[in-house]
Scaffold this motif. Sequence first.
Motif, PDB file in Angstrom:
ATOM      1  N   LEU B 553       0.970  -1.227   0.059  1.00 41.65           N
ATOM      2  CA  LEU B 553       0.063   0.127   0.028  1.00 41.65           C
ATOM      3  C   LEU B 553       0.823   1.207  -0.046  1.00 41.65           C
ATOM      4  N   ASN B 554       1.896   1.287   0.946  1.00 44.02           N
ATOM      5  CA  ASN B 554       2.750   2.361   0.940  1.00 44.02           C
ATOM      6  C   ASN B 554       3.634   2.561  -0.319  1.00 44.02           C
ATOM      7  N   ARG B 556       2.552   1.850  -3.203  1.00 46.16           N
ATOM      8  CA  ARG B 556       1.717   2.424  -4.280  1.00 46.16           C
ATOM      9  C   ARG B 556       1.300   3.807  -4.137  1.00 46.16           C
ATOM     10  N   LEU B 557       0.942   4.030  -2.762  1.00 45.40           N
ATOM     11  CA  LEU B 557       0.363   5.371  -2.475  1.00 45.40           C
ATOM     12  C   LEU B 557       1.639   6.322  -2.631  1.00 45.40           C
ATOM     13  N   HIS B 558       2.823   6.057  -2.152  1.00 44.85           N
ATOM     14  CA  HIS B 558       3.786   6.993  -2.157  1.00 44.85           C
ATOM     15  C   HIS B 558       5.123   6.457  -3.158  1.00 44.85           C
TER      16      HIS B 558
ATOM     17  N   VAL F 222      -3.928  13.754   4.105  1.00 46.79           N
ATOM     18  CA  VAL F 222      -4.321  12.894   3.066  1.00 46.79           C
ATOM     19  C   VAL F 222      -5.534  13.536   2.628  1.00 46.79           C
ATOM     20  N   PRO F 223      -5.801  13.687   1.320  1.00 51.97           N
ATOM     21  CA  PRO F 223      -5.022  13.094   0.328  1.00 51.97           C
ATOM     22  C   PRO F 223      -4.077  14.198  -0.372  1.00 51.97           C
ATOM     23  N   PHE F 226       1.088  13.704  -0.400  1.00 54.55           N
ATOM     24  CA  PHE F 226       2.009  12.917  -1.447  1.00 54.55           C
ATOM     25  C   PHE F 226       3.382  13.357  -1.369  1.00 54.55           C
ATOM     26  N   VAL F 287      -2.891   6.195   6.974  1.00 53.65           N
ATOM     27  CA  VAL F 287      -1.812   5.980   5.851  1.00 53.65           C
ATOM     28  C   VAL F 287      -0.709   6.299   6.655  1.00 53.65           C
TER      29      VAL F 287
END
Lengths: 163, 945, 93, 125, 111, 488
Positions: B553-554, B556-558, F222-223, F226, F287
């Motif tokens: 997940l990490n 893919r997210l970041h 979030v979101p 990034f 997250v």
Amino acid sequence: MIRRLFPHPVLSLLLVGTWFLLVNKWAVGSLVMAAILATLIPLATHAYWPHKPRLNSLPLLLAYIALVVWDVILANIQVAKIVLFMPRDRIRSRFITVPVSLKSPEAIALLAGTITMTPGTVTADMNGDGTALLIHSLHAPYPDAIRDEIKSRYEARLKRIFE
Amino acid sequence: MTLALIAALPFLAALLPGLTIRAGRTACAATSFAASALAFLLLAAKAPAVLAGEVLIYRLDWLPALGLSAGFRLDGLALFFAGLILGIGMLVIAYARFYLSRSDNMAVFYTYLMLFQGAMTGIVLSDNILLLLVFWELTSLSSFLLIGFWNHTAQGRQGARMALAVTGGGGLALIAGMLILGNIAGSYDLSVILTKGDEIRASSLYLPSLVLILLGCFTKSAQFPFHFWLPHAMAAPTPVSAYLHSATMVKAGIFLLARLWPMLSGTPEWFWIVTSAGLATLLIGAKTALFKDDLKALLAYSTISHLGLITLLLGLGTPAAATVAMFHILNHATFKAALFLTAGIIDHETGTRDLRLLGGLRKLMPVTFAIAAVASLSMAGMPPLNGFLSKEMMLEETVHAGYGPAWLLPVLATIGAAYSVAYSLRFLVHGFFGPAKPTPQKPHDPPFGLWAPPALLAALVILIGLLPMTIAAWLVNAASSATTGTAISVKIAHWHGLASPALWMSVAAFAGGALALAAYRPFRHLWDAAPKPDAKAIFDAAMATLTRAATALNDRLHDGSFTRATAIALATLVATCAYAFATATHTAGTRPLLPVTPIPAIGWLLLVTATLAATLHHRNRLMSLLFVGVIGLILSAGFAWLSAPDLALTQITVEVVTVVLMLLALHFLPKETPRESTALRRLRDVALSGAAGLGLAALAYAMMTRATAFPPISAYHLAQSKPGAGGTNAVNTIIVDFRGYDTFGEIIVLGIAALILFALTESLLANGAATRRLAQFAASRPEPAGDRHPLLMVMATRFILPFALMVAAFLFFRGHNLPGGGFVAGLIAAIAFVLQYMASGLGWTESRQRIAFHSLIAAGILTAAATGAGAWIWGLPFLTSDYGYIHLPPLEEFEWATAAIFDLGVFLTVLGAVMQALNSLGRLARRAGERPARTPYDIDMGEGL
Amino acid sequence: MTDPIFAYALAFAFACFGAGFLLTLARLLIGPAMADRILAVDTMVVNAIALIVLYGIKTGMGLNFTAAMLLAMTGFVGTVAFCKYLLRGSVIE
Amino acid sequence: MTVILSLLLVIAGAFGLIGSYGLIRLKDGMQRLHAPTKASTVGLGAALLASMLHGLANGAGFSWQELLVMVFIFVTAPITANYLSKLHLSSRRADLPETGTPRPWGTFDATLDDEEPVLPQRPQS
Amino acid sequence: MELLIAAAIGLLTACGLYLILRQRTFPLIVGLSLLSYAVNLFLFASGRLAPDLPPIISKTATAYTDPLPQALVLTAIVISFGMTAVIVLMSLGAWLTAGHDRTDMDGGDDK
Amino acid sequence: MTHAIILPVVLPAVLAPLLVLLRHRLPLQRALGLAGSVALAALSLALLAQSATPHLYRLGDWPAPFGIVLVLDRLSALMLVLTATLALIVHAYAVATGWDRRGPHFHALYLFQLMGLNGAFLTGDLFNLFVFFEVLLIASYGLMVHGAGRDRLRAGIQYVAFNLIASTLFLFALGLVYAVTGTLNMADIAVKVAALPPGDHALIRVAAVMLIGVFAIKAALVPLQFWLPGTYANAPGPVAALFAIMTKVGAYAILRTVTLILPAASPAIGPLLTDMLLPAATLTLLVGAIGTLGARTLPRLAALAAIASVGTLFIAIATNSPQATTAALYYLIHSTLATAAIFLIADQVTTRRNGTLTEGPRLPAPLAALYFATAIALAGLPPLSGFLGKLLILDALRGHPWLWALILCSSFLMILGLARAGSTLFWKSTEPVEAKPQTLALTAIATLLALLAALTVLAGPVTDWLALAAADLHDPAAYIAANGLPLP
Ligand code: NA
Ligand code: NA
């Protein structure tokens, strides 16, 4: 001392004039300001204009400028005609080589500029040692005539002013 | 105060081993021992009062806003546990001195051990349940360190992490449970909570609170199904196992069950959950223990089993059962610690802990055998040892429990007891009887230091067993009275008559256990053949899956996708703005609209076309840039038209510098942007950016067509521009007077930008990869056209430069009253110098006259700051400006304003920053093989300059 | 100055330079050479200067005059930079 | 005065338009270079003159600043033209006339790049 | 006219954002420029449109345009110039050190 | 008092250019730079002592709302102290490790960064907040790419670009705010928004959301988070540590927005902002916590732990009660220091071996101890302030079982992640050679942890003070009155 303070005296004078053009009014205060700036600025930029061009006659230079302005106005009408009315396939454009006998870079630059500003011709390039200009003429059925006119009308005058 | 000191002493002592180790290993151990002993003595000093029924409380405010205080409480229960912790602690400390080898870092070991002891003592002495939580989690942390003490082994690391995951995780549940409990009771102090049992049990939050607290207790005391971590914690050095995993840490869960017993017990929920968990743990632990070959594993599972037994007793919810629980805690602590220490001795002396490889130690290690025999027979429940006493009482309690059918619990308890007999005897028989087997080391009895602590414990086992009423009853009474809140006076006897069911259950257990051991081989085959869930494998797999999922997940997210991040941000902002707009009233504006006139309309058309073209042609980067130039031009003209002459000037000049800057960079960058987005992606981007554009257009329209509800503050600026700030150009007076502070920040931004460019260029020129690529670039560059410094350009520049500076000066001076000012002036001056750079090149220009742009920037900022600070002299705030008029004949009267000096700062900073920016890029170009020119222009005029 | 002749003349001049704007835009879009596009932008600058001057005449305010002067003084820098980029690669060398 | 002003404005408009029109009408890059560098400058010049006179006419006084704009246009236009010509030349060297000297046209003079990479000394003064 | 200005703001924003989403540093920079044009225009428009009403105090003037947004836009232009210079050189540095000019990392930057 | 308020801005603004002038003398730069940090710390403490009532500083002596004002209240004083404390320690660390030598102008940029931060915390003017945001951002760009390098530059571009988009958004919001209210002074906006005609409500709400969006980008909610992992993980260690305060700038600005500028009490805004913040905060925590468990390198883990702390913080902020705000402020102090510590530790690790969470050369034992303590702080385990902070937040969130569950489960994930990372990095070592610890650098980290310990021990008086600050925030009457404006 004076030479050191005013490396380009004519430039300094022109700058004083410019200041008045800018402030658009006559005042003693403005003159003081102009004088200060006209002294400081040439000093600051002197390094980039290392040698002092020779100027034989300021009146002649002014007369030359007037001549060019007049030529610009007149010749513009000719170009306008060509642009507006001459069929495109009848326009005879060509490059012309103009040999230059001027030695002063300032004079050569002025000549090249003059050629560009007077309608119908553009100074396109210069050769490696500054002895020939490449001119593009918009419509030149008789290229030699154009070359001769440049030499007699402009170059000769510039030679007298700068050399 | 003493209470706090008792809890604090181990912590303070944790600081010492690091220092005392320099005086030797014994000194190191001695300081720890002394601290424990001192704490024990302090505790003992308080004991008479507590035994007399007093409850000692000491409270120090910590975090009153939360209800967290450093509140300590010493009652029978606390005394009982604290005594165990400190008493056994001393023995373990002494034992460890001899157990640890020279290669072990003893200072670290004792530091951890004392931390743990402190945490444990803290738990049992806490009056405030939040404080208890603090100590609770500290035990998890310190035991993590202790289990991982031998961290060069994978078992050590994994065991530590598993223990932390389970007990730490349970601790988190406990936090929630305790907070709920405190909220119901209205206080986090046990003194208060203990009085609110009825309210708590009646509360709707009772069940969640109970479940969360039990989660904490069960994980800590290794109750089924959280028991699996305990055997893996055996990777710790044996003293640790003896201490943490028999006598103390695992008893923390039990302690808490006892502590909260008055509030939480007595409900069906409590009864069924706690009893069942205890029962399951008892049986599973006992059965598994029988089949473990590793001595420590056997003991670990037996511990699990006994903890289950104690939990079962507390679950029954009767004072009598709770009393038995207390008694068994004491007994278990003594015999189990002794057994662990014995196992440690065996390991230490033989080099193995595998029962299959051991045998006949009875003769080789007689002292050890004696201790082991006493302790293991006590564990088996053999009279007259202390284990027998509490086991009999336990069996008696199960008969009265009412757990399902009347026979169920007694039968199951008897089976558990039978297993207990079996594994206890196996420890003894397989280890000490039979023929001697070859072991890695030649076994013999250990030195005194190693056998004395377990011997002491074994002596206690016998003493309590023989004289329970003298040695133990008072302590059990105190503990169970404090636990149950009712005065308890326990009767411990060896013989209850033949009518006692416990007697027959006991006999059955012995018979069963002995039989099981006799038939060990077939049983073992059955066990080995039976499929068993491997808790560690399951736990590891679960953790690995969790970690893998988290990593996936990490990742893919970041994954560093800037465009996706931007797209998501864009979508979020558009959606939230739309929501915000849609959920409130909006009335259309009523301002009269400006009519559309031809010239602005043409300008607009140019702007729109250029914008579209810059976007559509974006892959041809140069073309794109050209169109951007057009946009800038139209905007400048537009500002001029819309009564913003200052903006027009700024836009024009900034545009020029930006174009030069971008071209300088584009020189090195690829000239084309490859086509790399899929159609779908382009569609997504068009949709997103289109939505944002539409939204902003709508906002802009709504904004422009309405009148402000309140007169804008700029009315003041217009009114005060001349009288207040001394200038007629309201924009300029805002910039240098009303909001000069903004401008101060703004020039600093510019100055910083220039510093960054310089620093980055330096770093790049020192960077191998960058300079290599620059050299590569120089080598692969297509042959450029000749004549890099055409004469015409140089001559024009010589002419323009001074005039441009004149214009800059002019705009600078008039800025306060008419369009202009330091910023524009600075930019014009910069452009003039840029022109000089372009005409004759960086090398030639700088060789003629090197200007320290850094210093220019610094001087600019300092000038502006000094102007601002100058106001302090008159006691006025920073940036307070002043102006006035001077008349010097024959000159006209002219105005002076401090704002002009401020503006000079702006001028210098801007000039320096812009020049620094271009200079930096120029230096990179120099590295790309460009050579400084020898002459100002390329045409060879024979001047030889 | 409210003379109708003057107003018409001014409108004519505006219209001419406005139309000139459109013509330069056309050249900018069709090219074909980069030099043509650069020339178109350069001419656009001249037209913009003229429009600013005309606007100054129309409103009788000389405030935007400085903008015209700056465009005349610095507008060509961009043109030269583009040419120099195409000719030599590096603008400052 | 009004007539002169109006005339100047008409001239300005006409030449301005012709300059831009030439940009569209003329068929080759070098030809197109002529139109704006001069027709437009005359157009602009006329407009500037009108502006100067207008100041005089509406009582604000003769405005001199316009002269500066004119000067800047006159100084910079040849440079623009020079560079744009070079740009055209660099893509078509075939049909150029000879220089009449040993040195080629600057745009093709490679020797200009091969000078000694020696930094010139600071001028002694 | 307001509609045209609003449309221009919208278009500049949309095109700017579209370019920002184009995976390479150069379009990104161009896109940021367009975006800054858009926001400058927007900020300017917050003072409403007022031709022929320059914010220069004079005895003859009867009304003025709002000078404050102009001052704010000036600040914004300057700041955005500084930022542009920084990101331009950073892009150059990234190109020189990495050999490509993608804005997206290659699927996780430290794998 | 009078001019002391402006000094946190002016002092670095003067020192930094002086350092530029001294650019060829590193020892002098170091001495002067550190002296500047020390002076700022002393100054901010002095200001803290006087922050009981809001003080106004009118720049240029113009009255509010026409000129720009600085307002010193408890919150801004707190942020100043926090910034100065962190900055001083990190500055010492940068000098101790020689990070400041890896490129020019480190100290000047550092002081400019502090100037920007201080300016942002002090200002009472929304546009001026933008300006100081830009100051602190551009300085951070410089610090971020200090020493250059491939990944750092590439990550830097993302950081810069994302923030430029955010700055643009800020300006859009400012334009809208000015167009609707006609003012820029924060207190004045509050006054005007309270009296806004209903027809303007929709517009001001859009502006409000835009503002929150800008601040949320800074805070890495979030979101909009990034940008953070790449930036922080690739920034030079001490810079990443200093950046611990950067997300708090976003938090600060949001606190000001939802309590003063655009409060829920205002009819135009209502619960709009807090309703948006809460889901974002929960996602952020999730997250961040998952990322902490899943990170492949220590710098990334640190970055994601920072995100998790932002999530926790914003759960409290979004709750928007005085009690929750008190908890938020306490947690803010804690998480800033703890995050800085983990970044410094990550720097210590990555200077000795690569940061990937696999076995490698043995690391110094003191570093392991510091990691352990920092991990405890980050995971919110006792005895350090993270635990107290979480307890305070949980206590303020009574009646929100799901938030409790979320916070506790995230703690669990973080425990797992931090334990995994720690046991791999510090326990699973290949070579027995022990690198020499950098004593001074480790002392700097230890100082951060000592501060956490102090925050724990002094939790009582600290929270009492913070409760006052929170009360001020939730009743901004004094703030508005200090601006000389009528109450709405
Ligand atoms: Na000509
Ligand atoms: Na155990």
